[in-house]
Scaffold this motif. Structure first.
Motif, PDB file in Angstrom:
ATOM      1  N   GLY A 197       1.028  -1.121   0.081  1.00  5.59           N
ATOM      2  CA  GLY A 197      -0.269  -0.229  -0.234  1.00  5.59           C
ATOM      3  C   GLY A 197       1.137   1.548  -0.142  1.00  5.59           C
ATOM      4  N   PHE A 198       2.193   1.062  -0.168  1.00 10.52           N
ATOM      5  CA  PHE A 198       2.779   2.315  -0.120  1.00 10.52           C
ATOM      6  C   PHE A 198       3.056   2.753  -1.638  1.00 10.52           C
ATOM      7  CE2 PHE A 198       4.372   0.751   3.971  1.00 10.52           C
ATOM      8  CZ  PHE A 198       4.342   1.688   5.462  1.00 10.52           C
ATOM      9  N   THR A 199       2.956   4.473  -1.860  1.00 11.20           N
ATOM     10  CA  THR A 199       3.893   4.780  -2.883  1.00 11.20           C
ATOM     11  C   THR A 199       4.742   5.808  -3.194  1.00 11.20           C
ATOM     12  OG1 THR A 199       1.278   5.494  -3.175  1.00 11.20           O
ATOM     13  CG2 THR A 199       2.762   6.356  -4.579  1.00 11.20           C
ATOM     14  N   PRO A 200       5.328   5.145  -3.900  1.00 10.25           N
ATOM     15  CA  PRO A 200       6.949   5.567  -3.595  1.00 10.25           C
ATOM     16  C   PRO A 200       6.958   7.428  -3.965  1.00 10.25           C
ATOM     17  CG  PRO A 200       7.170   4.759  -5.864  1.00 10.25           C
ATOM     18  CD  PRO A 200       5.750   4.663  -4.734  1.00 10.25           C
ATOM     19  N   SER A 201       7.608   8.096  -3.019  1.00  7.39           N
ATOM     20  CA  SER A 201       7.558   9.841  -3.445  1.00  7.39           C
ATOM     21  C   SER A 201       8.272  10.150  -4.897  1.00  7.39           C
ATOM     22  CB  SER A 201       8.321  10.438  -2.674  1.00  7.39           C
ATOM     23  OG  SER A 201       8.417  12.290  -2.621  1.00  7.39           O
ATOM     24  N   ILE A 202       7.410  11.454  -5.459  1.00  5.36           N
ATOM     25  CA  ILE A 202       8.335  11.562  -7.096  1.00  5.36           C
ATOM     26  C   ILE A 202       9.257  12.530  -6.436  1.00  5.36           C
ATOM     27  CG2 ILE A 202       5.641  11.008  -8.026  1.00  5.36           C
ATOM     28  CD1 ILE A 202       5.665  14.513  -7.960  1.00  5.36           C
ATOM     29  N   HIS A 203       9.145  13.000  -6.055  1.00 10.56           N
ATOM     30  CA  HIS A 203       9.969  14.318  -5.805  1.00 10.56           C
ATOM     31  C   HIS A 203      11.732  13.626  -4.913  1.00 10.56           C
ATOM     32  CE1 HIS A 203       6.310  16.095  -4.720  1.00 10.56           C
ATOM     33  NE2 HIS A 203       7.158  16.673  -6.006  1.00 10.56           N
ATOM     34  N   PRO A 255      12.454   9.466  -4.737  1.00 11.31           N
ATOM     35  CA  PRO A 255      12.428   7.616  -4.890  1.00 11.31           C
ATOM     36  C   PRO A 255      12.524   6.485  -3.990  1.00 11.31           C
ATOM     37  CG  PRO A 255      13.253   8.940  -6.654  1.00 11.31           C
ATOM     38  CD  PRO A 255      13.352   9.545  -5.899  1.00 11.31           C
ATOM     39  N   ALA A 256      13.205   7.195  -2.738  1.00  7.84           N
ATOM     40  CA  ALA A 256      13.632   6.048  -1.774  1.00  7.84           C
ATOM     41  C   ALA A 256      12.742   6.821  -0.964  1.00  7.84           C
ATOM     42  CB  ALA A 256      15.190   6.705  -1.530  1.00  7.84           C
ATOM     43  N   ILE A 257      11.568   6.935  -0.672  1.00  2.00           N
ATOM     44  CA  ILE A 257      10.827   7.904   0.402  1.00  2.00           C
ATOM     45  C   ILE A 257       9.574   6.865  -0.365  1.00  2.00           C
ATOM     46  CG2 ILE A 257       9.505   8.934   1.402  1.00  2.00           C
ATOM     47  CD1 ILE A 257      11.856  11.113   1.660  1.00  2.00           C
ATOM     48  N   PHE A 258       8.889   6.291   0.952  1.00  2.00           N
ATOM     49  CA  PHE A 258       7.419   5.835   0.597  1.00  2.00           C
ATOM     50  C   PHE A 258       6.397   5.971   1.167  1.00  2.00           C
ATOM     51  CE2 PHE A 258      11.319   2.978  -0.954  1.00  2.00           C
ATOM     52  CZ  PHE A 258      11.002   2.189  -2.173  1.00  2.00           C
ATOM     53  N   ILE A 259       5.596   6.481   0.849  1.00  2.00           N
ATOM     54  CA  ILE A 259       4.594   7.006   1.570  1.00  2.00           C
ATOM     55  C   ILE A 259       3.257   6.502   1.771  1.00  2.00           C
ATOM     56  CG2 ILE A 259       3.088   8.757   1.961  1.00  2.00           C
ATOM     57  CD1 ILE A 259       5.390  10.804   1.317  1.00  2.00           C
ATOM     58  N   PRO A 275      -6.854   6.381   6.918  1.00  2.00           N
ATOM     59  CA  PRO A 275      -7.830   7.464   7.434  1.00  2.00           C
ATOM     60  C   PRO A 275      -7.122   7.378   9.549  1.00  2.00           C
ATOM     61  CG  PRO A 275      -8.895   5.088   6.666  1.00  2.00           C
ATOM     62  CD  PRO A 275      -8.084   5.434   6.214  1.00  2.00           C
ATOM     63  N   ARG A 276      -6.388   6.336   9.721  1.00  2.00           N
ATOM     64  CA  ARG A 276      -5.751   6.122  10.343  1.00  2.00           C
ATOM     65  C   ARG A 276      -4.096   6.951  11.075  1.00  2.00           C
ATOM     66  NH1 ARG A 276      -4.994  -0.234  11.945  1.00  2.00           N
ATOM     67  NH2 ARG A 276      -4.431   0.336  10.100  1.00  2.00           N
ATOM     68  N   GLY A 277      -3.842   7.485   9.241  1.00  2.00           N
ATOM     69  CA  GLY A 277      -2.642   8.373  10.239  1.00  2.00           C
ATOM     70  C   GLY A 277      -1.423   8.413   8.603  1.00  2.00           C
ATOM     71  N   ARG A 278      -0.620   8.372   8.764  1.00  2.00           N
ATOM     72  CA  ARG A 278       0.966   7.969   7.497  1.00  2.00           C
ATOM     73  C   ARG A 278       1.831   7.639   7.912  1.00  2.00           C
ATOM     74  NH1 ARG A 278       0.531  12.534   2.689  1.00  2.00           N
ATOM     75  NH2 ARG A 278      -0.791  13.455   3.813  1.00  2.00           N
ATOM     76  N   THR A 279       2.302   7.150   7.096  1.00  2.00           N
ATOM     77  CA  THR A 279       3.516   6.288   7.568  1.00  2.00           C
ATOM     78  C   THR A 279       4.482   6.849   6.150  1.00  2.00           C
ATOM     79  OG1 THR A 279       1.701   4.301   8.276  1.00  2.00           O
ATOM     80  CG2 THR A 279       4.188   3.636   8.126  1.00  2.00           C
ATOM     81  N   ILE A 280       5.675   6.510   6.242  1.00  2.00           N
ATOM     82  CA  ILE A 280       6.434   6.796   5.798  1.00  2.00           C
ATOM     83  C   ILE A 280       7.985   6.177   6.167  1.00  2.00           C
ATOM     84  CG2 ILE A 280       8.349   9.315   5.290  1.00  2.00           C
ATOM     85  CD1 ILE A 280       6.108  10.912   6.804  1.00  2.00           C
ATOM     86  N   LEU A 281       8.201   5.243   4.781  1.00  2.00           N
ATOM     87  CA  LEU A 281       9.347   4.914   5.085  1.00  2.00           C
ATOM     88  C   LEU A 281      10.752   5.484   4.393  1.00  2.00           C
ATOM     89  CD1 LEU A 281       9.433   0.757   4.744  1.00  2.00           C
ATOM     90  CD2 LEU A 281      11.471   2.266   3.251  1.00  2.00           C
TER      91      LEU A 281
END
Length: 367
Positions: free
Chosen positions: A43-49, A51-55, A59-65
């Motif tokens: 369910g993560f999406t890579p940041s377009i800004h 690529p090594a950050i996945f978001i 509804p429960r919040g935001r997870t960042i890897l």
């Protein structure tokens, strides 16, 4: 490459690799593609800004890897989702859970009731021990005031690889030590052909670090989430090629998040020209930070203030008239002017006496 034992290869034939082997050029790409597939399936999406950050948003919040080679940082508003992500990754990869973040890539992270502190004290002490600086002498500043170094100073240093090794170590140490950025910037220019004079000043930086090994960066919980930037430049400050130096720093509230000191690639014919190029550089960095913060769920709607101490550069960036003396830097001027008109940034004058970015352009006094 030699075929593995037990494999019979006819003469004149080659083998086709079905998997990327560790150490080959394609191994990092194959690893990243494999990791990306797993986390995107979760369910993560890579940041377009970056690529090594996945978001991952829910509804429960935001997870960042954040992934760096095979080390990663995982943070979230929902601790249950962190446990879920760890379980999914462990099912596919052989992983070690190191618990709450306290050490990452040589950076020590300490949690306090009012914020977080980043330092590289262990790295600094290891560096001093590695280069045999066992005496107790310390220096008050990383570099002497008004010091002018040239490539032709004194005789060549007898061990250039040692000089390069030390400079490279200090470059990484500057990740949490903005106070040595200017000195490292100057001394790294002589890595290809260092002299005994350059090495002596490099040892001064080590003596300064011995007395300040516990210094680091502090990020307060009370800091606002508003970006503000400071831009400065020195004109023709390099004695060897008369190049100018761009320096800037960016704060998120009261927290210093980005700083840079870099020699400009082209020769500026005036101080205003050097400042215009510095403004274009910091606008690029501010736009990227603005986008990253939006990925983190921190939208910024108001223009980001950029403080500059050059009235000439501010006039060039604000005046749409094409002047004869500035047509060779029109791209940088138009780039900055475009984002001023779009209200993504705002340019403000700041006197030199209170210009924070001036800290990165020259040697400073102990206070």
């Amino acid at each position: 490459m030699t075929p593995p034992p037990g494999l019979q290869v006819p003469p004149g034939s080659v083998c086709r690799l079905r998997r990327a082997l560790y150490g080959l050029k394609q191994a990092p790409r194959a690893w990243f593609e494999r990791f990306s597939t797993i986390v995107e399936a979760a369910g993560f999406t890579p940041s377009i800004h970056d690529p090594a950050i996945f978001i991952h948003s829910s509804p429960r919040g935001r997870t960042i890897l954040l992934l760096y080679v095979d080390d990663m940082i995982l943070t979230s508003d929902d601790s249950a989702h962190i446990a879920f992500v760890k379980q999914k990754l462990c099912e596919t990869f052989l992983m070690t859970d190191l618990g709450p973040l306290c050490y990452f890539l040589g950076i020590e992270i300490t949690s306090h009731p009012d914020g977080y502190r980043l330092s590289q004290q262990r790295y600094t002490l290891d560096l001093l021990d590695r280069f045999g600086l066992t005496n107790t002498h310390t220096a008050a500043t990383p570099m002497e005031l008004h010091l002018q170094l040239r490539a032709s100073d004194e005789v060549p240093f007898s061990d250039p690889s040692r000089y390069r090794h030390l400079v490279g170590s200090l470059v990484y140490l500057a990740v949490t030590r903005p106070d040595i950025s200017h000195a490292v910037h100057i001394l790294s220019q002589f890595a290809a052909a260092s002299t005994s004079v350059h090495y002596g000043h490099l040892l001064r930086v080590l003596r300064y670090l011995r007395g300040t090994s516990s210094h680091g960066l502090f990020y307060s919980h009370q800091s606002t989430l508003q970006l503000q930037a400071y831009s400065d430049a020195t004109w023709a400050s390099s004695l060897d090629d008369r190049a100018s130096v761009t320096s800037y720093c960016i704060f998120l509230g009261s927290s210093l998040v980005v700083w840079k000191t870099k020699k400009q690639q082209t020769i500026a014919k005036s101080s205003a020209e050097a400042e215009v190029r510095a403004l274009a550089s910091i606008v690029q960095e501010v736009l990227w930070l603005r986008s990253i913060l939006q990925d983190f769920g921190v939208p910024i709607h108001s223009p980001i203030p950029i403080h500059c101490n050059s009235t000439g550069a501010l006039q060039i960036a604000a005046d749409p008239v094409k002047h004869e003396l500035t047509k060779h830097i029109s791209v940088d001027a138009h780039f900055t002017r475009c984002h001023v008109r779009a209200h993504t940034v705002s340019l403000r004058y700041l006197p030199t006496e209170v210009q924070v970015a001036d800290f990165f352009t020259k040697a400073q006094t102990p206070p």
